[in-house]
Enzyme design. Sequence first.
Site, mmCIF file in Angstrom:
data_model
loop_
_atom_site.group_PDB
_atom_site.id
_atom_site.type_symbol
_atom_site.label_atom_id
_atom_site.label_comp_id
_atom_site.label_asym_id
_atom_site.label_seq_id
_atom_site.Cartn_x
_atom_site.Cartn_y
_atom_site.Cartn_z
ATOM 1 N N ASP A 118 0.783 -1.235 0.000
ATOM 2 C CA ASP A 118 0.000 0.000 0.000
ATOM 3 C C ASP A 118 0.818 1.290 0.000
ATOM 4 O O ASP A 118 0.257 2.377 0.194
ATOM 5 C CB ASP A 118 -0.966 0.001 1.191
ATOM 6 C CG ASP A 118 -2.093 -0.995 0.993
ATOM 7 O OD1 ASP A 118 -2.625 -1.053 -0.126
ATOM 8 O OD2 ASP A 118 -2.416 -1.720 1.949
ATOM 9 N N ASP A 177 -6.515 -4.256 -6.063
ATOM 10 C CA ASP A 177 -6.198 -2.925 -5.515
ATOM 11 C C ASP A 177 -4.748 -2.524 -5.810
ATOM 12 O O ASP A 177 -4.406 -1.344 -5.899
ATOM 13 C CB ASP A 177 -6.387 -2.883 -3.994
ATOM 14 C CG ASP A 177 -7.550 -3.703 -3.472
ATOM 15 O OD1 ASP A 177 -7.916 -4.704 -4.120
ATOM 16 O OD2 ASP A 177 -8.088 -3.367 -2.412
HETATM 17 N N1 GLY Z 1 -7.911 -2.885 0.325
HETATM 18 C C1 GLY Z 1 -8.293 -1.611 -0.034
HETATM 19 C C2 GLY Z 1 -9.746 -1.432 -0.124
HETATM 20 O O1 GLY Z 1 -10.453 -1.742 0.812
HETATM 21 O O2 GLY Z 1 -10.220 -0.992 -1.130
#
Ligand code: GLY
Length: 399
Positions: A118, A177
Amino acid sequence: MKKYMVGFVLLFVMVQLSYGQTASLKNKMKDLIEDNFVFAAKQYQYLKANTPDSVMPRSYVPATGKSVTSDTKWWCSGFYPGTLWYLYAYTKDEAIKKEAEKRLGILEKEKYYTGNHDLGFMMYCSFGTAYKYTNNPAYKDVVAIAAKSLSTRYRPQIKSIQSWNSRDILKCPVIIDNMMNLELLHWVSDHGGDPVFKEIAVTHANTTIANQFRPDNSSVHVVDWDLNTGTVLKKITWQGAADSSAWSRGQTWGFYGYTMMYRFTKNKTYLAQAKKIARFLLTHPRLPSDKVPYWDFDAPGIPNVPRDASSAAIMASALLELGQYSVGAEKKEYIETAETILMSLSSEAYRAKLGQNGGFILMHSVGSLPHKSEVDAPLTYADYYFIEGLTRYKDWYLK
Ligand code: GLY
């Protein structure tokens, strides 16, 4: 001759009418953008007041009136400072700048974080946005270190970045993601950094096209890999309604991700992928008329299930970028849909009242419904992509 004259006059009237409509829509969007920035700048004073200096805002529980905060390792820690930079860019309010700088101060140490994928969300949405509006080389340096940290998660055996460490039933999970975090890698390579970051981004994006998408152009949330054999173990969901469902935010992460990939590479495969995802989203029979998706396109119980304003905000921002790379009817459709979303999110159905909602701008997002976490709640990233979308509209379509 008379017939030609009548035709000419009719054409002239039609052009004038259409020009009038376009001009009035542009004025409406200009007013809507101004209203949202004025509101958001005031509303974020409440968010600031609700958030101790050592942590970041995360959400708010309307039922209890409690604010939820996070430490800076939480994947969303970059969104609040990023939104503040967008608000500062519009308002030139020095108090907002001061708050943004203060929050970057507590976030900076995460440039060395390697615990998950992230880093793009955390460090690019924050420091990258700060650099865009200040050209401060110190911010660029932070982003460069973060790219190096993210690159340590690249696994050549599977030609992908490992999104999460192994957990529960997952050995080497890659989630859709992850496409969003490639922006950090590209940007750093294109701004004097190691070209290997960009190579990693391209390789990851190619692997994702080959393994994460279904024939209908929806994407699966998680692909779990075996690092010893380099093969796929399973395809499942983590935050969606079912392994086979189209979790809304995942679809919009992929959509934004491939649109962004085209920006950096000009590779037509990525443009085509973005347009395929756009088709999935825009033609979906269960996309409501206000264009704010239910939390999962296949959620049992539709229409009596929560919407996800965060997905809508991400989709609007990406549609505006895809509009930049499109022409004719397609471009018109992308921009008009983004306009509908921005208008919907600005309405009282989604936008909070001043001083309410814990100081967040938007209500009605879903973090993870299967985990009963942040259901029908405000989220920092809903606010971030809403404000980014408004900024993009102002910068690209009102000039
Ligand atoms: N994992 C990132 C989201 O919840 O979109």
